[in-house]
Design a protein around this motif. Structure first.
Motif, PDB file in Angstrom:
ATOM      1  N   VAL A 152       4.273 -15.547 -10.349  1.00 26.29           N
ATOM      2  CA  VAL A 152       3.195 -15.347  -9.075  1.00 26.29           C
ATOM      3  C   VAL A 152       2.394 -16.527  -9.500  1.00 26.29           C
ATOM      4  CG1 VAL A 152       1.475 -14.049  -8.116  1.00 26.29           C
ATOM      5  CG2 VAL A 152       3.771 -12.854  -8.961  1.00 26.29           C
ATOM      6  N   GLU A 173       8.904 -10.024  -6.156  1.00 26.60           N
ATOM      7  CA  GLU A 173       9.519  -8.804  -6.623  1.00 26.60           C
ATOM      8  C   GLU A 173      11.064  -8.812  -5.985  1.00 26.60           C
ATOM      9  OE1 GLU A 173       7.278  -5.493  -5.975  1.00 26.60           O
ATOM     10  OE2 GLU A 173       5.961  -6.089  -7.675  1.00 26.60           O
ATOM     11  N   ALA A 218       2.937 -11.425  -5.104  1.00 30.05           N
ATOM     12  CA  ALA A 218       3.711 -10.395  -6.026  1.00 30.05           C
ATOM     13  C   ALA A 218       4.798  -9.678  -5.501  1.00 30.05           C
ATOM     14  CB  ALA A 218       2.900  -9.431  -7.033  1.00 30.05           C
TER      15      ALA A 218
END
Length: 199
Positions: A84, A69, A65
């Motif tokens: 993800v 981002e 994750a």
């Protein structure tokens, strides 16, 4: 996971020196072959996004994750759909993509054989699977050196840089169209097509 912890330093520590080794050019040549609906697995921080042809419609996945981002800031001219997701368990229907891309992911997958089968499953007939990987050398002495430092390297980056990439690709059932090896055989530049999936 190693990539969660190293996400914010990944570009500086891992990607910054690629042009010196010619890896940036290898990326550009490979990704120039992408077309249509594209799936990139193990997309990391989105290092490849600016290199795709304009017409590509890109879906990118990564198991980390924090990596996703950062990748979300790099879509640029492309409207990249980010998720993800583990490459070993792709949540897409079979034959969903014209091109499937993985750059330097096979070294870090827990089940690289399963990941290759999944890439093949979601690729449409006549599509392309584009791989840029690093692994065992064609020079035994170099592979021996990689073997000796593989555990420490994997602890730092989650990367097993001594894997038999060519053996994994062949065993997966993929049809290799073009194969180039660079850097004493440790870098693999592969254009493949869906073949007969292995069990």
């Amino acid at each position: 996971r190693a990539y969660d912890c190293g996400a914010h330093s990944y570009d500086e520590e891992v990607c910054s020196g690629e042009w010196l080794m010619g890896i940036s050019n290898l990326r550009k040549r490979l990704l120039a072959m992408a077309n249509g609906d594209v799936l990139e697995v193990a997309a990391g921080t989105g290092h490849n996004f600016p290199l795709y042809p304009q017409q590509c419609r890109i879906t990118a996945t990564d198991c980390s994750a924090p990596m996703i981002e950062i990748a979300a800031t790099k879509g640029g001219r492309h409207n990249v759909a980010l998720q993800v997701m583990d490459a070993e368990k792709l949540a897409f229907p079979s034959k969903s993509f014209d091109t499937v891309v993985d750059t330097f992911g096979l070294c870090s997958f827990e089940e690289p054989s399963r990941s290759l089968r999944e890439m093949q499953r979601v690729c449409r007939p006549g599509g392309r699977i584009l791989l840029l990987e690093h692994g065992a050398s064609s020079w035994p002495i170099v592979t021996s050196l990689l073997d000796g430092s593989s555990v420490n390297h994997a602890k730092r980056w989650g990367c097993w840089w001594n894997r038999d990439i060519l053996g994994l690709v062949k065993a997966s059932g993929l049809k290799i169209v073009t194969l180039e090896r660079h850097h004493l055989g440790t870098t693999y530049w592969i254009v493949a097509e869906p073949g007969t999936p292995s069990e």
